[in-house]
Write a protein that holds these residues in place. Sequence first.
Motif, PDB file in Angstrom:
ATOM      1  N   GLY A 103     -26.869 -13.186  -0.908  1.00 36.93           N
ATOM      2  CA  GLY A 103     -26.573 -14.026   0.240  1.00 36.93           C
ATOM      3  C   GLY A 103     -25.107 -14.120   0.604  1.00 36.93           C
ATOM      4  N   ASN A 104     -24.275 -13.207   0.092  1.00 34.00           N
ATOM      5  CA  ASN A 104     -22.838 -13.209   0.374  1.00 34.00           C
ATOM      6  C   ASN A 104     -22.472 -12.073   1.324  1.00 34.00           C
ATOM      7  OD1 ASN A 104     -22.249 -15.348  -1.555  1.00 34.00           O
ATOM      8  ND2 ASN A 104     -22.690 -13.801  -3.130  1.00 34.00           N
ATOM      9  N   VAL A 105     -21.747 -12.400   2.391  1.00 32.37           N
ATOM     10  CA  VAL A 105     -21.266 -11.388   3.332  1.00 32.37           C
ATOM     11  C   VAL A 105     -19.930 -10.854   2.835  1.00 32.37           C
ATOM     12  CG1 VAL A 105     -20.549 -10.898   5.700  1.00 32.37           C
ATOM     13  CG2 VAL A 105     -22.414 -12.517   5.260  1.00 32.37           C
ATOM     14  N   THR A 106     -19.836  -9.557   2.650  1.00 28.61           N
ATOM     15  CA  THR A 106     -18.571  -8.923   2.270  1.00 28.61           C
ATOM     16  C   THR A 106     -18.285  -7.777   3.235  1.00 28.61           C
ATOM     17  OG1 THR A 106     -19.715  -7.478   0.686  1.00 28.61           O
ATOM     18  CG2 THR A 106     -18.760  -9.521  -0.166  1.00 28.61           C
ATOM     19  N   LEU A 107     -17.035  -7.659   3.605  1.00 22.79           N
ATOM     20  CA  LEU A 107     -16.632  -6.701   4.630  1.00 22.79           C
ATOM     21  C   LEU A 107     -15.701  -5.631   4.063  1.00 22.79           C
ATOM     22  CD1 LEU A 107     -15.824  -9.221   7.515  1.00 22.79           C
ATOM     23  CD2 LEU A 107     -18.043  -8.214   6.897  1.00 22.79           C
ATOM     24  N   ASP A 108     -15.786  -4.443   4.662  1.00 21.70           N
ATOM     25  CA  ASP A 108     -14.941  -3.310   4.292  1.00 21.70           C
ATOM     26  C   ASP A 108     -14.328  -2.721   5.560  1.00 21.70           C
ATOM     27  OD1 ASP A 108     -16.123  -3.514   1.672  1.00 21.70           O
ATOM     28  OD2 ASP A 108     -17.790  -2.270   2.386  1.00 21.70           O
ATOM     29  N   ALA A 109     -13.126  -2.185   5.442  1.00 21.78           N
ATOM     30  CA  ALA A 109     -12.506  -1.534   6.603  1.00 21.78           C
ATOM     31  C   ALA A 109     -11.385  -0.619   6.151  1.00 21.78           C
ATOM     32  CB  ALA A 109     -11.956  -2.569   7.589  1.00 21.78           C
ATOM     33  N   CYS A 110     -11.079   0.353   7.002  1.00 19.17           N
ATOM     34  CA  CYS A 110      -9.886   1.167   6.798  1.00 19.17           C
ATOM     35  C   CYS A 110      -9.293   1.534   8.145  1.00 19.17           C
ATOM     36  CB  CYS A 110     -10.177   2.427   5.978  1.00 19.17           C
ATOM     37  SG  CYS A 110     -11.113   3.703   6.840  1.00 19.17           S
ATOM     38  N   VAL A 111      -8.026   1.863   8.128  1.00 19.02           N
ATOM     39  CA  VAL A 111      -7.329   2.344   9.319  1.00 19.02           C
ATOM     40  C   VAL A 111      -6.488   3.547   8.927  1.00 19.02           C
ATOM     41  CG1 VAL A 111      -7.249   0.061  10.393  1.00 19.02           C
ATOM     42  CG2 VAL A 111      -5.321   0.840   8.997  1.00 19.02           C
ATOM     43  N   MET A 112      -6.207   4.380   9.917  1.00 17.65           N
ATOM     44  CA  MET A 112      -5.337   5.522   9.681  1.00 17.65           C
ATOM     45  C   MET A 112      -4.431   5.684  10.890  1.00 17.65           C
ATOM     46  SD  MET A 112      -6.438   9.147   8.004  1.00 17.65           S
ATOM     47  CE  MET A 112      -5.191  10.148   7.187  1.00 17.65           C
ATOM     48  N   ALA A 113      -3.145   5.846  10.630  1.00 16.59           N
ATOM     49  CA  ALA A 113      -2.145   5.885  11.680  1.00 16.59           C
ATOM     50  C   ALA A 113      -1.784   7.322  12.055  1.00 16.59           C
ATOM     51  CB  ALA A 113      -0.894   5.134  11.233  1.00 16.59           C
ATOM     52  N   THR A 114      -1.077   7.438  13.155  1.00 14.39           N
ATOM     53  CA  THR A 114      -0.665   8.734  13.681  1.00 14.39           C
ATOM     54  C   THR A 114       0.098   9.564  12.661  1.00 14.39           C
ATOM     55  OG1 THR A 114      -0.578   7.875  15.939  1.00 14.39           O
ATOM     56  CG2 THR A 114       0.756   9.826  15.455  1.00 14.39           C
ATOM     57  N   ASN A 115       0.971   8.911  11.885  1.00 14.06           N
ATOM     58  CA  ASN A 115       1.824   9.645  10.947  1.00 14.06           C
ATOM     59  C   ASN A 115       1.135   9.979   9.627  1.00 14.06           C
ATOM     60  OD1 ASN A 115       1.688   7.177   9.704  1.00 14.06           O
ATOM     61  ND2 ASN A 115       3.884   6.740   9.781  1.00 14.06           N
ATOM     62  N   GLY A 116      -0.161   9.660   9.500  1.00 16.20           N
ATOM     63  CA  GLY A 116      -0.891   9.967   8.281  1.00 16.20           C
ATOM     64  C   GLY A 116      -0.991   8.822   7.302  1.00 16.20           C
ATOM     65  N   ASP A 117      -0.266   7.730   7.557  1.00 12.85           N
ATOM     66  CA  ASP A 117      -0.402   6.555   6.689  1.00 12.85           C
ATOM     67  C   ASP A 117      -1.804   5.965   6.822  1.00 12.85           C
ATOM     68  OD1 ASP A 117       2.157   6.760   5.769  1.00 12.85           O
ATOM     69  OD2 ASP A 117       2.954   5.050   6.877  1.00 12.85           O
ATOM     70  N   CYS A 118      -2.257   5.267   5.784  1.00 13.61           N
ATOM     71  CA  CYS A 118      -3.592   4.678   5.830  1.00 13.61           C
ATOM     72  C   CYS A 118      -3.650   3.434   4.964  1.00 13.61           C
ATOM     73  CB  CYS A 118      -4.645   5.687   5.378  1.00 13.61           C
ATOM     74  SG  CYS A 118      -4.311   6.442   3.777  1.00 13.61           S
ATOM     75  N   GLY A 119      -4.622   2.588   5.256  1.00 13.16           N
ATOM     76  CA  GLY A 119      -4.822   1.378   4.481  1.00 13.16           C
ATOM     77  C   GLY A 119      -6.281   0.992   4.500  1.00 13.16           C
ATOM     78  N   ALA A 120      -6.727   0.287   3.454  1.00 16.04           N
ATOM     79  CA  ALA A 120      -8.135  -0.095   3.368  1.00 16.04           C
ATOM     80  C   ALA A 120      -8.290  -1.382   2.584  1.00 16.04           C
ATOM     81  CB  ALA A 120      -8.950   1.023   2.708  1.00 16.04           C
ATOM     82  N   VAL A 121      -9.348  -2.122   2.926  1.00 17.63           N
ATOM     83  CA  VAL A 121      -9.750  -3.293   2.149  1.00 17.63           C
ATOM     84  C   VAL A 121     -11.243  -3.209   1.902  1.00 17.63           C
ATOM     85  CG1 VAL A 121      -7.891  -4.799   2.922  1.00 17.63           C
ATOM     86  CG2 VAL A 121     -10.005  -4.686   4.250  1.00 17.63           C
ATOM     87  N   MET A 122     -11.677  -3.742   0.778  1.00 15.56           N
ATOM     88  CA  MET A 122     -13.087  -3.682   0.390  1.00 15.56           C
ATOM     89  C   MET A 122     -13.529  -5.018  -0.202  1.00 15.56           C
ATOM     90  SD  MET A 122     -13.050   0.032  -1.521  1.00 15.56           S
ATOM     91  CE  MET A 122     -12.232   1.454  -0.788  1.00 15.56           C
ATOM     92  N   ALA A 123     -14.796  -5.359   0.036  1.00 15.62           N
ATOM     93  CA  ALA A 123     -15.422  -6.553  -0.538  1.00 15.62           C
ATOM     94  C   ALA A 123     -14.656  -7.827  -0.201  1.00 15.62           C
ATOM     95  CB  ALA A 123     -15.578  -6.396  -2.048  1.00 15.62           C
ATOM     96  N   VAL A 124     -14.320  -7.955   1.078  1.00 15.64           N
ATOM     97  CA  VAL A 124     -13.587  -9.136   1.556  1.00 15.64           C
ATOM     98  C   VAL A 124     -14.584 -10.150   2.096  1.00 15.64           C
ATOM     99  CG1 VAL A 124     -11.945  -9.982   3.264  1.00 15.64           C
ATOM    100  CG2 VAL A 124     -11.516  -7.813   2.077  1.00 15.64           C
TER     101      VAL A 124
END
Length: 335
Positions: A103-124
Amino acid sequence: MKRRKFIRNTAAGAVGATFAISALSCTDKTKNPSEEKTPMTKSSPKLPLAICTWKFTNANQVAGEALEAGKLALDAVIEGVSVEEQNLKNTTVGKGGAPDREGNVTLDACVMATNGDCGAVMAVSSTSHVAALARKVMEETPHVILVGEGAEEFATLKGFESENLLTAESEKAWQEWLKSPEYKPLINIENHDTIGMLTMDKNGDLAGACTTSGLSYKMKGRVGDSPIIGSGLFLDNEVGGAVATGMGEEVVKTVGSFLIVELMRNGMSPQEACEEAIRRIVSKNNKYKDFQIAYIAMNKAGETGAYCIHEGFSMMKYQDKKNIEVPVNFYHKPS
């Protein structure tokens, strides 16, 4: 901060020969009807351009209008996907997403930028703005990924307001599911768990984002492909980008979005690359009739493509100030 370039040159060199062989094998002219092309490979290169998975009309419109206003690709893509993160009627993304089995909502996401940098979060579980949070990880930490409590503490530090992600409607549906629990997501209903979006701004630069609440009634702690760079999302600003949606476990096994970009690097159109990525999956899993996977892609020429296993998937495309739904061809065509 320019500390995190996604390492691709070494990987590309290591697998270059393999991809080259695969690309050659895909030029076989004896294709069956399930491998027909769609006209999307002939789209105009006029910029700006935004595409996203599924019929997320408003999200793609917001991204397209942001690009038209002169915003950079990364700003526009995060504005776009945020529309669905805040859409309480969307049970597969953001606030209002279907919970896990406890019964718990957990969210995941990632982004990637033009220069190749990237970031992600999981189980938020504390904020619905996870694409924006992934950007903060990319730009303001020495890391690429933060998970669970660590990601939530970072969100608080950066001023993200804490919120309850489980809506009354989602809780009611979960309670109903508990009466006869079965983990068998319905194709095109419970397993289209992602909004993936790619944008190309007026400068011709690419960015991408992927955000999801994951499969409905997943096991606690489950993470799919969506926040994993190379699986749910990958781009190279010299080549193009791709995003995935559907049964994430199968996307991860073939590193699908990275595969598509490498196939485009080796000369395939976005359409051809998406089709090959789907064929990789169905050729290795004889249970493909039980799950859906779809890919969308664009290259630097402004060409787009999409392909999926089962009928019912579509993508949105914003170009020339028009935001249209594009039907997508599919692999499995029962006789």
